[in-house]
Design a protein around this motif. Structure first.
Motif, mmCIF file in Angstrom:
data_model
loop_
_atom_site.group_PDB
_atom_site.id
_atom_site.type_symbol
_atom_site.label_atom_id
_atom_site.label_comp_id
_atom_site.label_asym_id
_atom_site.label_seq_id
_atom_site.Cartn_x
_atom_site.Cartn_y
_atom_site.Cartn_z
ATOM 1 N N THR A 48 -117.762 -51.224 -4.498
ATOM 2 C CA THR A 48 -118.088 -52.580 -4.061
ATOM 3 C C THR A 48 -118.914 -52.545 -2.784
ATOM 4 O OG1 THR A 48 -116.028 -53.382 -5.036
ATOM 5 C CG2 THR A 48 -117.112 -54.821 -3.441
ATOM 6 N N LYS A 52 -122.840 -53.771 -2.230
ATOM 7 C CA LYS A 52 -123.234 -54.729 -1.194
ATOM 8 C C LYS A 52 -124.357 -54.163 -0.339
ATOM 9 C CE LYS A 52 -118.818 -57.133 -0.803
ATOM 10 N NZ LYS A 52 -117.624 -57.360 0.029
ATOM 11 N N SER A 56 -128.110 -55.722 -0.082
ATOM 12 C CA SER A 56 -128.742 -56.108 1.183
ATOM 13 C C SER A 56 -130.057 -55.349 1.376
ATOM 14 C CB SER A 56 -127.805 -55.865 2.353
ATOM 15 O OG SER A 56 -127.596 -54.488 2.560
#
Length: 172
Positions: A48, A52, A56
């Motif tokens: 996870t 992320k 980004s």
């Protein structure tokens, strides 16, 4: 043969199950459901976090474009929209059936490589010899051409790698 494979599978399953039953010197089992659940949860958290970070990174390389802006031909624009099924679509053209989000692409952060002309990607001429109709479409009588083209491609890739290494050094 089938009996032997079933027997081997059973031996592996018994061995795996025994790790939950057999105790270590301190009296605890070698494996427990809690340990397995913790390991799975930790891996999930790591994945996870990585996703992320990648998201980004991708979002840093695109700039949301103002909705009222008209784009020129030399600007690199990407459009994004979600269909009725919830699937995201990305294109260089806006959604013909509704609204789409426009993003300006930062060309300095996009890696592109021009297509080189090659005899490997041209279809084989009709010959009397058997033709290998694989990916390249070359005849089986052309191994030297394949080697020459492979060496050219290797040189191009090495040159591109040197350019990338030089660009990375300049930005650090």
């Amino acid at each position: 043969m089938r009996f032997v494979s079933y027997l081997l599978i059973m031996v592996m399953l018994v061995g795996l199950a025994s790790l939950f039953i057999v105790k270590r010197p301190d009296g605890k089992p070698w494996l427990s459901a809690e340990k397995v659940a913790q390991a799975v949860e930790q891996q999930f958290d790591n994945l996870t976090q990585q996703s992320k970070e990648m998201r980004s990174l991708v979002s840093d390389n695109v700039i949301p474009a103002p909705s009222d802006k008209v784009f020129s031909n030399n600007e690199q624009v990407m459009y994004r929209w979600r269909d009725e099924a919830g699937q995201w679509h990305y294109s260089d053209k806006p959604n013909p059936n509704g609204a789409s989000e426009a993003y300006l692409l930062d060309e300095s952060r996009i890696n592109t490589m021009a297509i080189q002309q090659s005899t490997m990607i041209t279809p084989a001429k009709s010959t009397k010899q058997p033709v290998f109709q694989g990916i390249s479409g070359l005849t089986t009588a052309d191994p030297q051409k394949v080697m020459v083209e492979a060496k050219k491609v290797q040189k191009l890739m090495e040159e591109r790698q040197r350019q990338l290494d030089k660009a990375i050094e300049q930005h650090q």
